[in-house]
Write a protein that holds these residues in place. Sequence first.
Motif, PDB file in Angstrom:
ATOM      1  N   ARG A 187       0.816  -1.223   0.000  1.00  0.00           N
ATOM      2  CA  ARG A 187       0.000   0.000   0.000  1.00  0.00           C
ATOM      3  C   ARG A 187       0.844   1.265   0.000  1.00  0.00           C
ATOM      4  N   THR A 188       2.129   1.138   0.284  1.00  0.00           N
ATOM      5  CA  THR A 188       2.979   2.327   0.408  1.00  0.00           C
ATOM      6  C   THR A 188       4.140   2.323  -0.586  1.00  0.00           C
ATOM      7  N   LEU A 189       4.978   1.298  -0.525  1.00  0.00           N
ATOM      8  CA  LEU A 189       6.174   1.267  -1.374  1.00  0.00           C
ATOM      9  C   LEU A 189       5.834   1.078  -2.845  1.00  0.00           C
ATOM     10  N   THR A 190       4.934   0.141  -3.136  1.00  0.00           N
ATOM     11  CA  THR A 190       4.594  -0.150  -4.537  1.00  0.00           C
ATOM     12  C   THR A 190       3.946   1.047  -5.237  1.00  0.00           C
ATOM     13  N   PRO A 191       2.923   1.696  -4.635  1.00  0.00           N
ATOM     14  CA  PRO A 191       2.363   2.884  -5.294  1.00  0.00           C
ATOM     15  C   PRO A 191       3.385   4.007  -5.455  1.00  0.00           C
ATOM     16  N   ALA A 192       4.327   4.122  -4.506  1.00  0.00           N
ATOM     17  CA  ALA A 192       5.337   5.179  -4.604  1.00  0.00           C
ATOM     18  C   ALA A 192       6.169   5.021  -5.863  1.00  0.00           C
ATOM     19  N   THR A 193       6.524   3.773  -6.218  1.00  0.00           N
ATOM     20  CA  THR A 193       7.329   3.557  -7.431  1.00  0.00           C
ATOM     21  C   THR A 193       6.496   3.821  -8.685  1.00  0.00           C
ATOM     22  N   ALA A 194       5.197   3.568  -8.605  1.00  0.00           N
ATOM     23  CA  ALA A 194       4.327   3.896  -9.741  1.00  0.00           C
ATOM     24  C   ALA A 194       4.247   5.411  -9.923  1.00  0.00           C
ATOM     25  N   VAL A 195       4.079   6.129  -8.809  1.00  0.00           N
ATOM     26  CA  VAL A 195       4.004   7.593  -8.868  1.00  0.00           C
ATOM     27  C   VAL A 195       5.272   8.165  -9.482  1.00  0.00           C
ATOM     28  N   GLN A 196       6.436   7.713  -9.011  1.00  0.00           N
ATOM     29  CA  GLN A 196       7.662   8.307  -9.521  1.00  0.00           C
ATOM     30  C   GLN A 196       7.947   7.885 -10.952  1.00  0.00           C
ATOM     31  N   GLY A 197       7.560   6.674 -11.331  1.00  0.00           N
ATOM     32  CA  GLY A 197       7.768   6.243 -12.709  1.00  0.00           C
ATOM     33  C   GLY A 197       6.958   7.068 -13.694  1.00  0.00           C
ATOM     34  N   PHE A 198       5.660   7.272 -13.379  1.00  0.00           N
ATOM     35  CA  PHE A 198       4.806   8.058 -14.270  1.00  0.00           C
ATOM     36  C   PHE A 198       5.212   9.536 -14.264  1.00  0.00           C
ATOM     37  N   ALA A 199       5.653  10.037 -13.109  1.00  0.00           N
ATOM     38  CA  ALA A 199       6.117  11.430 -13.055  1.00  0.00           C
ATOM     39  C   ALA A 199       7.378  11.598 -13.898  1.00  0.00           C
ATOM     40  N   GLY A 200       8.288  10.622 -13.817  1.00  0.00           N
ATOM     41  CA  GLY A 200       9.499  10.666 -14.629  1.00  0.00           C
ATOM     42  C   GLY A 200       9.165  10.663 -16.109  1.00  0.00           C
ATOM     43  N   PHE A 201       8.208   9.814 -16.506  1.00  0.00           N
ATOM     44  CA  PHE A 201       7.817   9.792 -17.921  1.00  0.00           C
ATOM     45  C   PHE A 201       7.179  11.110 -18.326  1.00  0.00           C
ATOM     46  N   GLY A 202       6.383  11.698 -17.432  1.00  0.00           N
ATOM     47  CA  GLY A 202       5.785  12.996 -17.735  1.00  0.00           C
ATOM     48  C   GLY A 202       6.845  14.042 -18.034  1.00  0.00           C
ATOM     49  N   ALA A 203       7.924  14.025 -17.251  1.00  0.00           N
ATOM     50  CA  ALA A 203       9.026  14.974 -17.487  1.00  0.00           C
ATOM     51  C   ALA A 203       9.696  14.705 -18.830  1.00  0.00           C
ATOM     52  N   VAL A 204       9.885  13.429 -19.161  1.00  0.00           N
ATOM     53  CA  VAL A 204      10.491  13.063 -20.449  1.00  0.00           C
ATOM     54  C   VAL A 204       9.594  13.517 -21.594  1.00  0.00           C
ATOM     55  N   TRP A 205       8.298  13.313 -21.446  1.00  0.00           N
ATOM     56  CA  TRP A 205       7.359  13.710 -22.499  1.00  0.00           C
ATOM     57  C   TRP A 205       7.415  15.217 -22.734  1.00  0.00           C
ATOM     58  N   VAL A 206       7.460  15.986 -21.654  1.00  0.00           N
ATOM     59  CA  VAL A 206       7.561  17.446 -21.796  1.00  0.00           C
ATOM     60  C   VAL A 206       8.856  17.820 -22.522  1.00  0.00           C
ATOM     61  N   LEU A 207       9.959  17.207 -22.144  1.00  0.00           N
ATOM     62  CA  LEU A 207      11.230  17.487 -22.826  1.00  0.00           C
ATOM     63  C   LEU A 207      11.164  17.133 -24.302  1.00  0.00           C
ATOM     64  N   SER A 208      10.458  16.038 -24.614  1.00  0.00           N
ATOM     65  CA  SER A 208      10.370  15.611 -26.015  1.00  0.00           C
ATOM     66  C   SER A 208       9.661  16.628 -26.888  1.00  0.00           C
ATOM     67  N   LEU A 209       8.766  17.436 -26.290  1.00  0.00           N
ATOM     68  CA  LEU A 209       8.043  18.443 -27.052  1.00  0.00           C
ATOM     69  C   LEU A 209       8.976  19.525 -27.580  1.00  0.00           C
ATOM     70  N   PHE A 210      10.115  19.717 -26.896  1.00  0.00           N
ATOM     71  CA  PHE A 210      11.034  20.784 -27.267  1.00  0.00           C
ATOM     72  C   PHE A 210      12.316  20.278 -27.909  1.00  0.00           C
ATOM     73  N   MET A 211      12.634  19.007 -27.719  1.00  0.00           N
ATOM     74  CA  MET A 211      13.968  18.514 -28.102  1.00  0.00           C
ATOM     75  C   MET A 211      13.941  17.483 -29.231  1.00  0.00           C
ATOM     76  N   ILE A 212      12.769  17.129 -29.708  1.00  0.00           N
ATOM     77  CA  ILE A 212      12.700  16.163 -30.819  1.00  0.00           C
ATOM     78  C   ILE A 212      12.034  16.831 -32.021  1.00  0.00           C
TER      79      ILE A 212
END
Length: 451
Positions: free
Chosen positions: A426-451
């Motif tokens: 209930r704590t550790l597993t959702p935390a890794t999901a949150v950070q994984g999707f947040a990391g991808f969100g940051a990558v997606w934003v960067l892709s809008l300007f760098m690709i």
Amino acid sequence: MIDLVILLVLVIGIVFVTAKLKISPFLALLGAAFIGAFAFRLPVEEIIPTITTAFGNTMGNIGLVILFGTMIGVILERSGGAIAMADALIKVLGTRFPTLTMSIIGYIVSIPVFCDSGYIILNSLKKAMAERAKVSLVAMSIALMTGLYATHTMVPPTPGPLAAASNLNVVDSLGLLIGLGLVVAAVSAGAALLFANRFLKKDVELLPVPAEEADVSYEDLKTQYGKLPSGFMAFLPILLPILLICLSSITKLPGAPMGDGGLAATLTFIGTPVIALAFGLVAAVFLLQGKGKLATFNTNITDSIVLAAPILLITSAGAAFGGVLGKSPITSFLSDNLATLGLGIAVPFVISAALKTAQGSSTVAMVTTSAMLLPLLEPLGLATGAGPVLAVLAIGAGAMVVSHANDSYFWVVSQFSRIPTATAYRTLTPATAVQGFAGFGAVWVLSLFMI
């Protein structure tokens, strides 16, 4: 269509034999390469050269880099360098915001040190800070776990992102990968920190400490290392190679800001990843103290080789599997279909997340995904500019989604933190999901300007 079915069967087979049968990922990936070569109807005379060439090229391109990076991490861990870094950061950050401090410490320590080792080393510090600040141990555990995880999958010289960089032919752009990786990892760790803070004042019941495993205080832990190195010397083995790699990247920028003479040539040479990490290893040697330094150094190097060998073999076997896919008809099939879907940067994230969740190992997920992705970069629109680098980071984000029972890191964190398994889900597993999707969100934003 039959080729797509073959690819899916191969991937499912890799997951099954590694997750259920506990067969080495090296053998699973190498076996998939041979089986795939016959299933995809490659000419018999090309099978062995395709596999051995891809295997050998990867070992040659990335082997020394992973070895030197592992050696630096082992010396930092065993010399007390990681503890010295934590101490230095606490002096700067203080303990007013304990989860933030813990997350930042994990974020920095995990650049050279494996995340599970980093967690074990810093576990006593985490407990001491939690007691001092009167906050939940679960919140502190999440903050440390996710801080370590963020750079573990995003920032070289950690083997996972290095292996993915090698498979996608972006080793020469390590400076850019490190720079963007630090940013994306910070977003990822920050999102997980917000999640961790939900548990700051919650009273979560923990497992009792076994009688035979008395808690070791942070001060006792520091005493075990003897005299700790200075903070500057502890950070130097990490910062020096990163600085050299970044200077080399600047030298190669359009317009030749460093000129085209001896200075530029020198910076380019010493900023080569192998040479930069060799300088980092030399700096790490100065962390060794006491009598018998040579014997200690030799022991650390030997243990580093043993630790790095499986990673090198898995990475090279993944490259062999990718080499087979690159020669197979599946490349044309996927190119024709993926190009029309407009998925772009989401593809490496989704594949990596699926593999991570299914079989547990972030490194295997990154190696397998990057091996599959190389022939698909062009149809996905990721072959030019910063596309391949962002693909590595998308793979790294996916390799955090999600950590659960089939991931050894999940058990390291839950057991050392005495968090019951149900609570960990209930704590550790959702935390890794949150950070994984947040990391991808940051990558997606960067892709809008760098690709």
